[in-house]
Design an enzyme around this catalytic site. Sequence first.
Site, short mmCIF file in Angstrom:
data_model
loop_
_atom_site.label_atom_id
_atom_site.label_comp_id
_atom_site.label_asym_id
_atom_site.label_seq_id
_atom_site.Cartn_x
_atom_site.Cartn_y
_atom_site.Cartn_z
N PRO A 9 0.79 -1.22 0.00
CA PRO A 9 0.00 0.00 0.00
C PRO A 9 0.83 1.28 0.00
O PRO A 9 1.90 1.35 0.60
CB PRO A 9 -0.83 -0.11 1.28
CG PRO A 9 -0.10 -1.06 2.15
CD PRO A 9 0.59 -2.01 1.22
N ASN A 10 0.30 2.23 -0.73
CA ASN A 10 0.82 3.60 -0.82
C ASN A 10 2.11 3.73 -1.63
O ASN A 10 2.58 4.83 -1.85
CB ASN A 10 1.00 4.23 0.56
CG ASN A 10 -0.30 4.26 1.32
OD1 ASN A 10 -1.32 4.70 0.79
ND2 ASN A 10 -0.29 3.77 2.54
N ARG A 17 4.97 11.26 -2.29
CA ARG A 17 4.67 11.04 -0.87
C ARG A 17 5.94 11.16 -0.03
O ARG A 17 6.89 10.41 -0.23
CB ARG A 17 4.07 9.64 -0.69
CG ARG A 17 3.87 9.26 0.76
CD ARG A 17 3.49 7.80 0.91
NE ARG A 17 3.42 7.46 2.31
CZ ARG A 17 3.74 6.27 2.80
NH1 ARG A 17 4.14 5.31 2.02
NH2 ARG A 17 3.66 6.04 4.09
N TYR A 22 11.06 8.90 1.52
CA TYR A 22 11.04 7.86 0.49
C TYR A 22 11.75 8.25 -0.80
O TYR A 22 11.85 7.43 -1.71
CB TYR A 22 9.59 7.47 0.20
CG TYR A 22 8.88 6.93 1.41
CD1 TYR A 22 9.21 5.70 1.94
CD2 TYR A 22 7.89 7.68 2.05
CE1 TYR A 22 8.57 5.22 3.07
CE2 TYR A 22 7.24 7.20 3.17
CZ TYR A 22 7.59 5.97 3.69
OH TYR A 22 6.97 5.49 4.80
N ASN A 74 8.24 -5.43 -1.19
CA ASN A 74 8.13 -4.26 -0.32
C ASN A 74 6.68 -4.22 0.15
O ASN A 74 5.80 -3.72 -0.55
CB ASN A 74 8.49 -2.97 -1.05
CG ASN A 74 8.46 -1.77 -0.12
OD1 ASN A 74 7.87 -1.82 0.95
ND2 ASN A 74 9.08 -0.69 -0.55
N ALA A 77 3.19 -0.79 4.65
CA ALA A 77 2.63 -0.87 6.01
C ALA A 77 2.19 -2.27 6.40
O ALA A 77 2.12 -2.59 7.60
CB ALA A 77 1.45 0.10 6.14
N GLU A 98 12.77 -9.11 1.65
CA GLU A 98 11.94 -7.99 2.10
C GLU A 98 12.71 -6.69 1.82
O GLU A 98 13.86 -6.56 2.23
CB GLU A 98 11.67 -8.16 3.60
CG GLU A 98 10.80 -7.10 4.21
CD GLU A 98 10.60 -7.33 5.71
OE1 GLU A 98 10.20 -6.36 6.39
OE2 GLU A 98 10.84 -8.45 6.22
N HIS A 100 12.70 -2.38 1.87
CA HIS A 100 12.12 -1.12 2.36
C HIS A 100 12.98 0.04 1.90
O HIS A 100 14.21 -0.03 2.00
CB HIS A 100 12.03 -1.11 3.90
CG HIS A 100 11.16 -2.19 4.44
ND1 HIS A 100 9.79 -2.11 4.38
CD2 HIS A 100 11.46 -3.38 5.00
CE1 HIS A 100 9.28 -3.21 4.90
NE2 HIS A 100 10.27 -4.00 5.28
N ARG A 107 13.02 4.43 12.52
CA ARG A 107 11.80 5.24 12.48
C ARG A 107 10.95 4.99 13.72
O ARG A 107 11.45 4.57 14.76
CB ARG A 107 11.06 4.92 11.18
CG ARG A 107 11.90 5.34 9.96
CD ARG A 107 11.20 5.25 8.68
NE ARG A 107 10.02 6.13 8.69
CZ ARG A 107 9.02 5.98 7.83
NH1 ARG A 107 9.05 5.02 6.93
NH2 ARG A 107 7.99 6.79 7.86
#
Length: 147
Positions: A9-10, A17, A22, A74, A77, A98, A100, A107
């Site tokens: 998502p996103n 964004r 990012y 990726n 969330a 995975e 990111h 974070r």
Amino acid sequence: MNFLVLNGPNLNLLGEREPEVYGTTTLRDIQAGLEVISAKRKHKLGFVQSNAEHELIEKIHAAKKEGVDFILFNPGAFTHTSIALRDALLGTSIPFIEVHLSNIFSREEFRKHSYLSDIAIAVISGMGAYGYELALLGAEEYLKNNS
């Protein structure tokens, strides 16, 4: 080799964004870069982004039938919330890395827990868009050494 890149998502908002977190590279830019690398190496590459958990699960299930050798994922969330994605990955036994863009471990506290990291071949976190390229090259090396 047959690779599938999944994006949660996103990630469709990359480039606009929170660029301070990012970066300014778009998801389309990332896809284009991976397609160039894959074409040079004569690999097959699928690329999917979805904001819907069930669609990502269905893609993971289909990957097994489609002969995908490795997934670059990726989960966005969903990293921190989805036992269902974890179960889908375990159910297909397709190795995955995975990925990111940001360093999730530097974070907010809730981002430091992943439901996927302990079953992943590797985690690439904090390398921005370049992390996808690293994941593809790492996946290729893994398959060469574990086939």
